[in-house]
Design a protein around this motif. Structure first.
Motif, short mmCIF file in Angstrom:
data_model
loop_
_atom_site.label_atom_id
_atom_site.label_comp_id
_atom_site.label_asym_id
_atom_site.label_seq_id
_atom_site.Cartn_x
_atom_site.Cartn_y
_atom_site.Cartn_z
N HIS A 155 0.85 -1.19 0.00
CA HIS A 155 0.00 0.00 0.00
C HIS A 155 0.89 1.24 0.00
N ALA A 156 0.35 2.37 -0.40
CA ALA A 156 1.13 3.59 -0.57
C ALA A 156 1.57 4.24 0.74
N SER A 157 1.01 3.83 1.89
CA SER A 157 1.37 4.49 3.14
C SER A 157 1.24 3.53 4.32
N PHE A 158 1.74 3.99 5.46
CA PHE A 158 1.58 3.26 6.72
C PHE A 158 1.43 4.30 7.83
N ARG A 159 0.96 3.87 8.99
CA ARG A 159 0.72 4.77 10.11
C ARG A 159 1.65 4.42 11.26
N VAL A 160 2.22 5.45 11.89
CA VAL A 160 3.03 5.30 13.10
C VAL A 160 2.23 5.91 14.24
N THR A 161 2.15 5.19 15.36
CA THR A 161 1.39 5.66 16.51
C THR A 161 2.21 5.46 17.77
N LEU A 162 2.22 6.46 18.63
CA LEU A 162 2.81 6.35 19.96
C LEU A 162 1.72 6.63 20.97
N GLN A 163 1.63 5.78 21.97
CA GLN A 163 0.63 5.96 23.02
C GLN A 163 1.33 5.93 24.36
N ARG A 164 1.10 6.97 25.14
CA ARG A 164 1.68 7.03 26.48
C ARG A 164 0.90 6.09 27.40
N ARG A 165 1.62 5.22 28.08
CA ARG A 165 0.99 4.24 28.96
C ARG A 165 0.87 4.80 30.38
N PRO A 166 -0.11 4.33 31.15
CA PRO A 166 -0.28 4.82 32.52
C PRO A 166 0.92 4.52 33.43
N ASP A 167 1.72 3.49 33.06
CA ASP A 167 2.88 3.11 33.88
C ASP A 167 4.14 3.88 33.50
N SER A 168 3.99 5.02 32.83
CA SER A 168 5.10 5.86 32.36
C SER A 168 5.88 5.21 31.24
N GLY A 169 5.29 4.22 30.61
CA GLY A 169 5.90 3.61 29.45
C GLY A 169 5.24 4.14 28.19
N VAL A 170 5.59 3.53 27.08
CA VAL A 170 5.04 3.96 25.79
C VAL A 170 4.82 2.73 24.91
N ARG A 171 3.77 2.79 24.10
CA ARG A 171 3.53 1.77 23.08
C ARG A 171 3.85 2.40 21.74
N VAL A 172 4.75 1.76 21.00
CA VAL A 172 5.11 2.18 19.65
C VAL A 172 4.43 1.19 18.71
#
Length: 186
Positions: free
Chosen positions: A73-90
């Protein structure tokens, strides 16, 4: 979700659970990988999580490179979500339904190590099928290295070849140092 623009090109959102999210859509081209890293670096600085930046940048590089290489496909999405435990989901979302494959480590292979690096850096990672594609994600936590693997259990050398190279370097340096002492060099 509430939307606002992010200085590094992404959109700021607030998820239903109240967590902060930054996301952007990038073209499926190799030039997007450094843009994804920049988004991660700026977002984590914004969130005052710079201690996660190196690992998160490597994770987003590997996941973005996989999207560029394997999806059509012509594109993709990058998402970062701040977690409640001071971590992050990439996460990287693309429109390919093909599952990523964690390959066994091969010292001779020129590629195929990306997911192994992601697995080593993340406390958890996985793939969510989306019907029209998939989301590949990795959770990073502030103190995961200490919790996941104590330093004493990390092998000193990754392979037999690395051990031999190290021994060779030490032997050559020892010989050079010995020759310098014999010759009276400082």
């Amino acid at each position: 979700m509430l939307r606002r623009s992010h200085p590094s090109g992404g959109n700021r959102l607030v998820a239903e659970d109240g967590s902060l999210v930054v996301t952007t859509v990038l073209p499926r081209e190799s030039e997007s990988v450094p843009l994804a890293r920049r988004l991660v670096r700026h977002t984590l600085a914004d969130w005052r999580l710079p201690h996660l930046a190196d690992a998160a940048e490597l994770v987003v590089s590997e996941l973005s490179a996989n999207a560029v290489e394997h999806t059509r496909h012509a594109s993709f999405r990058v998402t970062l979500q701040r977690r409640p435990d001071s971590g992050v989901r990439v996460a990287v979302i693309d429109k390919s339904t093909a599952e990523p494959i964690l390959r066994p480590w091969d010292d001779e292979a020129e590629g195929g190590r990306g997911l192994a690096l992601v697995a080593a850096l993340a406390c958890r990672w996985g793939t969510d099928p989306l019907g029209w594609g998939k989301r590949v994600w990795a959770d990073l936590e502030p103190d995961q290295r200490q919790e996941k693997q104590p330093v004493s259990t990390v092998p000193l050398y990754a392979s037999r070849r690395a051990q031999l190279v190290y021994v060779l370097i030490v032997a050559v340096l020892g010989a050079l140092l010995g020759a310098a002492i014999v010759c009276g060099a400082p």
